[in-house]
Design a protein around this motif. Structure first.
Motif, short mmCIF file in Angstrom:
data_model
loop_
_atom_site.label_atom_id
_atom_site.label_comp_id
_atom_site.label_asym_id
_atom_site.label_seq_id
_atom_site.Cartn_x
_atom_site.Cartn_y
_atom_site.Cartn_z
N VAL A 156 22.94 -17.98 29.18
CA VAL A 156 22.81 -17.05 30.91
C VAL A 156 23.93 -15.82 29.75
O VAL A 156 24.20 -16.06 29.97
CB VAL A 156 22.54 -17.17 32.44
N ALA A 157 23.23 -14.56 29.63
CA ALA A 157 23.65 -13.75 29.94
C ALA A 157 23.99 -12.05 30.54
O ALA A 157 22.99 -12.08 30.19
CB ALA A 157 23.72 -13.14 28.09
N VAL A 158 25.52 -12.32 30.94
CA VAL A 158 25.11 -10.94 31.92
C VAL A 158 26.61 -10.34 31.72
O VAL A 158 27.43 -10.35 31.54
CB VAL A 158 24.68 -11.46 33.42
N PRO A 159 26.71 -9.17 32.46
CA PRO A 159 28.13 -8.71 32.13
C PRO A 159 29.14 -8.56 33.75
O PRO A 159 29.90 -8.34 33.50
CB PRO A 159 27.40 -6.91 31.91
N VAL A 160 28.01 -9.19 34.47
CA VAL A 160 29.18 -9.30 35.90
C VAL A 160 28.14 -10.46 37.00
O VAL A 160 27.01 -10.25 37.38
CB VAL A 160 29.64 -8.33 36.35
N ALA A 161 28.52 -11.08 37.75
CA ALA A 161 28.61 -11.51 38.67
C ALA A 161 28.78 -12.40 39.26
O ALA A 161 30.75 -12.90 38.47
CB ALA A 161 27.81 -12.97 37.88
N PRO A 162 29.31 -13.23 40.33
CA PRO A 162 30.40 -13.61 41.57
C PRO A 162 30.75 -14.94 40.49
O PRO A 162 29.74 -15.68 40.40
CB PRO A 162 29.57 -13.62 42.60
N ALA A 178 29.08 -14.62 31.03
CA ALA A 178 29.46 -13.69 31.79
C ALA A 178 31.01 -12.60 31.85
O ALA A 178 31.74 -13.42 31.75
CB ALA A 178 29.21 -13.62 32.96
N LEU A 179 30.50 -11.46 31.21
CA LEU A 179 32.11 -11.25 31.46
C LEU A 179 33.43 -10.33 32.11
O LEU A 179 33.85 -10.19 32.27
CB LEU A 179 31.53 -9.54 30.36
N GLU A 180 32.49 -10.30 33.28
CA GLU A 180 33.69 -10.24 34.85
C GLU A 180 33.21 -10.81 36.02
O GLU A 180 31.65 -11.47 36.10
CB GLU A 180 33.03 -8.64 34.89
N THR A 181 34.06 -11.63 36.44
CA THR A 181 33.25 -12.68 37.48
C THR A 181 34.39 -11.88 38.97
O THR A 181 34.89 -12.45 39.14
CB THR A 181 33.38 -14.45 37.42
N PRO A 182 33.92 -11.15 39.31
CA PRO A 182 35.12 -10.46 40.39
C PRO A 182 34.82 -11.39 41.59
O PRO A 182 34.16 -12.01 41.47
CB PRO A 182 34.63 -8.98 40.44
N TYR A 183 36.47 -11.35 42.42
CA TYR A 183 36.25 -11.55 43.81
C TYR A 183 37.47 -10.89 44.31
O TYR A 183 38.34 -10.44 43.75
CB TYR A 183 36.49 -13.40 43.70
N PRO A 184 36.74 -10.65 46.54
CA PRO A 184 35.50 -10.43 46.36
C PRO A 184 33.92 -9.49 45.56
O PRO A 184 35.14 -9.17 44.84
CB PRO A 184 35.78 -9.75 47.21
#
Length: 216
Positions: A156-162, A178-184
């Motif tokens: 699974v490859a995505v730029p951004v996900a929680p 995932a390149l970015e896993t931001p919180y919140p």
């Protein structure tokens, strides 16, 4: 922050270069995942295909998913048995919405891919790409379909996900990038400077250009 989906795809492709020699197939979740996947496929010199997913809505509450139907060599239905049991959804209703969903998937594949059959995932590395994930429900269904199709490895490859969505998918996929896993986490679109709604025509144009490049 990504400028647009294609820039995100180029960045994502760099994280996937180690798979290039294994001759993977890149699968896009359209519509939004296609520009990202197109850049990944070009960088990896890999074939590109689509995974089409249709939500199965609850009776009288179509926005509430009781499952999803995923296309492929063998269409796969993923059912949320807890929701079905809670709402006491009859089998006849499920069969009806499955039939409707499959017809819509076939319509879209014919529109998007003309007469080209799905690329078989059996014994291949399948890289499934979207422009980002929120709950990950659609990606979860896509992973299940690739597993049923006999993929040797599912990425699974995505730029951004929680982070919590990533952790959920790590239990069913072989790898999640995932390149970015931001919180919140607020939304996928908030991580793009340009995040327009894509149309069927955008999908058709991208695939036509891709096929022309492959043929040249």
């Amino acid at each position: 922050m990504f400028r647009d989906r294609r820039e995100a795809g180029r960045q994502l492709a760099e994280k996937l270069l180690s798979f290039a020699k294994a001759e993977p197939i890149v699968y896009a979740l359209p519509r939004g995942g296609l520009p990202v996947a197109d850049e990944v496929a070009k960088r990896l010199d890999a074939p590109l295909d689509l995974i089409l997913v249709r939500k199965l809505g609850a009776p009288g509450h179509e926005e509430l998913a009781i499952g999803a139907l995923v296309d492929g060599g063998a269409p796969t239905t993923i059912l949320h048995q807890d929701v079905i049991a809670e709402l006491n959804v009859p089998d006849a209703y499920i069969q009806s919405v499955e039939t409707d969903a499959l017809a819509e998937i076939e319509r879209r594949r014919k529109l998007y891919m003309k007469d080209q059959p799905p690329l078989p995932a059996k014994d291949r590395i399948a890289i499934i790409v979207d422009d980002g994930l929120a709950t990950g429900a659609t990606m979860e269904a896509a992973v299940a379909a690739m597993r049923k199709a006999g993929a040797a490895q599912i990425i699974v490859a995505v730029p951004v996900a929680p982070r919590d969505t990533i952790e959920k998918l790590e239990k069913i996929a072989d790898d999640v990038i995932a390149l970015e896993t931001p919180y919140p986490f607020w939304s996928v679109g908030s991580w793009y400077q340009s995040f327009p709604q894509l149309t069927d025509e955008d999908v058709i144009e991208t695939l036509a250009r891709r096929h022309a490049e492959d043929a040249s």
